[in-house]
Design a protein around this motif. Structure first.
Motif, PDB file in Angstrom:
ATOM      1  N   LEU A  94       0.820  -1.206   0.000  1.00 44.67           N
ATOM      2  CA  LEU A  94       0.000   0.000   0.000  1.00 44.67           C
ATOM      3  C   LEU A  94       0.856   1.259   0.000  1.00 44.67           C
ATOM      4  O   LEU A  94       0.485   2.276  -0.619  1.00 44.67           O
ATOM      5  N   ASP A  95       1.999   1.226   0.660  1.00 45.89           N
ATOM      6  CA  ASP A  95       2.907   2.383   0.619  1.00 45.89           C
ATOM      7  C   ASP A  95       3.420   2.624  -0.801  1.00 45.89           C
ATOM      8  O   ASP A  95       3.592   3.772  -1.235  1.00 45.89           O
ATOM      9  N   GLU A  96       3.668   1.540  -1.525  1.00 42.00           N
ATOM     10  CA  GLU A  96       4.088   1.678  -2.934  1.00 42.00           C
ATOM     11  C   GLU A  96       2.985   2.346  -3.759  1.00 42.00           C
ATOM     12  O   GLU A  96       3.245   3.206  -4.600  1.00 42.00           O
ATOM     13  N   VAL A  97       1.738   1.931  -3.527  1.00 41.92           N
ATOM     14  CA  VAL A  97       0.617   2.517  -4.265  1.00 41.92           C
ATOM     15  C   VAL A  97       0.458   3.993  -3.921  1.00 41.92           C
ATOM     16  O   VAL A  97       0.271   4.846  -4.802  1.00 41.92           O
ATOM     17  N   ILE A  98       0.547   4.317  -2.625  1.00 42.68           N
ATOM     18  CA  ILE A  98       0.362   5.713  -2.198  1.00 42.68           C
ATOM     19  C   ILE A  98       1.490   6.593  -2.729  1.00 42.68           C
ATOM     20  O   ILE A  98       1.262   7.756  -3.099  1.00 42.68           O
ATOM     21  N   ALA A  99       2.705   6.059  -2.786  1.00 43.69           N
ATOM     22  CA  ALA A  99       3.815   6.829  -3.354  1.00 43.69           C
ATOM     23  C   ALA A  99       3.570   7.140  -4.829  1.00 43.69           C
ATOM     24  O   ALA A  99       3.934   8.214  -5.329  1.00 43.69           O
ATOM     25  N   LEU A 130      -5.150   8.777  -4.205  1.00 44.06           N
ATOM     26  CA  LEU A 130      -6.077   7.651  -4.299  1.00 44.06           C
ATOM     27  C   LEU A 130      -6.615   7.340  -2.898  1.00 44.06           C
ATOM     28  O   LEU A 130      -5.953   6.705  -2.069  1.00 44.06           O
ATOM     29  N   ALA A 131      -7.836   7.782  -2.626  1.00 39.38           N
ATOM     30  CA  ALA A 131      -8.414   7.633  -1.292  1.00 39.38           C
ATOM     31  C   ALA A 131      -8.562   6.168  -0.895  1.00 39.38           C
ATOM     32  O   ALA A 131      -8.394   5.816   0.288  1.00 39.38           O
ATOM     33  N   GLN A 132      -8.876   5.293  -1.854  1.00 42.83           N
ATOM     34  CA  GLN A 132      -9.064   3.879  -1.527  1.00 42.83           C
ATOM     35  C   GLN A 132      -7.788   3.248  -0.978  1.00 42.83           C
ATOM     36  O   GLN A 132      -7.851   2.341  -0.143  1.00 42.83           O
ATOM     37  N   ALA A 133      -6.623   3.713  -1.424  1.00 41.55           N
ATOM     38  CA  ALA A 133      -5.368   3.173  -0.905  1.00 41.55           C
ATOM     39  C   ALA A 133      -5.165   3.582   0.552  1.00 41.55           C
ATOM     40  O   ALA A 133      -4.759   2.774   1.390  1.00 41.55           O
TER      41      ALA A 133
END
Length: 387
Positions: free
Chosen positions: A77-82, A87-90
């Motif tokens: 999830l940190d990779e996605v948020i970076a 992206l609120a879902q992350a």
């Protein structure tokens, strides 16, 4: 690979979270090779949306009760948020993982961040993140669900419960899996209400103002049931299922063999899927339709007429509740409804208390009519017995 992994993650005979994680890891490797080839050639241009989707799926698998790999899930999830900070879902999924990992203070921050990045635009309006990719805003129901969690976590942190394994920190993931029978209520000679409980799911209900159902599984047999309970009840980990027993019913006979947990801790479990869409409201579009209609028609429906028989009264009850909800429901404040409910005999009428309650709540906007197809025969038998 993604499709096979999703099948392994779904509640069914083929469910296997370790296999799903392995398939998703392989898919992520393939996607990374495409984006940055090992031969040193230039990366392929284009959005990295699929890579983010795969990482979020793998995070869900890793954070499941079957695997419990919270650190691995948080890494995904940190990779996605970076990559996609808007992206609120992350952020929402990260908050759920942190709460499950008994880190309420960190979860509180992530819930607040999800509300910050996903609650600014009107419902259904997409914004854009730093990579130029569209990101949908949170729905009104999702925002309300997040605010309730923020209130609960604020109390936990204030009371010093951070890191404790208390019941309020426990969830049931997406709501699929084993649910416990706590009470069985007989309604007719062949039908019972099974009251089920579970830890509250870590996600808001996906269809809070639509008609929905779940599937119950015993071994390889699966059967769809529409709950008597509301979406809000499901979010609290409570579910009432009305089940009619059939002599040759592969699933209903299994229900008939269940006992409440207070009587038999081993024979009180039923495996349920996540909620599924029956049809959207107020459009009544079939839940199997590939495209979900938008909310533009809300308030346009002035009258709803329903004709049902037997257990078909339960999905009709979901519709009537949305009519009774007025401005907060799917149909708006001006809608009226009539239900014609056919039963064989008076003793076969189901959900009578629930129908009376929704009729009273609508203050005259809902009318329920009953028909009895074998009333004359029943009356003759009753008269003969009296004589």
């Amino acid at each position: 690979l993604k499709s096979d992994a999703m099948r392994r993650m779904s509640c069914g005979p083929s469910q296997s979270l370790p296999e799903a994680e392995s398939l998703l890891s392989e898919a992520i490797g393939v996607e990374l090779d495409c984006l940055a080839p090992a031969d040193g050639t230039a990366p392929r241009p284009g959005p990295r949306r699929r890579l983010c989707e795969l990482r979020m799926l793998r995070a869900a698998a890793r954070a499941s009760r079957a695997l419990g790999d919270f650190e691995g899930a948080l890494g995904d999830l940190d990779e996605v948020i970076a990559e996609r900070p808007a992206l609120a879902q992350a952020h929402l999924e990260k908050a759920n993982v942190l709460r499950r990992a008994r880190r309420p203070a960190d979860a509180l921050q992530c819930f607040a961040k999800a509300l910050e990045v996903g609650g600014g635009a009107p419902e259904g309006v997409c914004g854009a993140d730093g990579a130029g990719q569209d990101v949908p805003s949170l729905s009104a129901q999702e925002r309300a669900w997040i605010r309730r969690n923020i209130e609960n976590l604020t109390d936990e942190v204030a009371l010093g419960d951070a890191g404790s394994a208390n019941a309020s920190s426990t969830d049931s993931g997406d709501g699929s899996g084993p649910w416990k029978v706590v009470k069985i209520i007989g309604t007719t000679f062949d039908s019972c209400i099974y009251r089920l409980e579970n830890h509250p799911p870590a996600v808001p209900h996906p269809y809070p103002i639509d008609a929905w159902h779940i599937s119950a599984r015993f071994g390889g047999s699966l059967r769809d049931y529409t709950p008597l309970s509301s979406a809000a009840d499901w979010e609290q980990g409570r579910l009432d299922l009305l089940v009619k027993t059939y002599v040759d019913g592969a699933v209903s006979r299994k229900f008939a063999a269940l006992l409440p947990a207070s009587h038999s801790p081993g024979a009180c479990w039923v495996t349920l899927t996540v909620p599924k869409l029956t049809f959207t409201l107020p459009s009544f579009a079939d839940g199997l339709s590939p495209e979900r209609p938008g909310p533009a028609g809300v308030g346009d429906v002035q009258h709803v007429a329903l004709v049902v028989g037997g257990t078909g009264v339960v999905p009709a009850l979901q519709v009537l509740r949305e009519v009774a909800a007025g401005p907060q429901g799917a149909f708006g404040s001006g809608c009226r409804a009539v239900l014609v409910y056919a039963s064989r005999r008076a003793c076969d009428v189901l959900a009578l208390d629930e129908l009376r309650a929704v009729e009273a709540a609508a203050a005259g906007r809902i009318v329920v009519w009953h028909t009895l197809t074998e009333h004359a025969e029943e009356a003759a038998v009753r008269d003969a017995a009296a004589q």
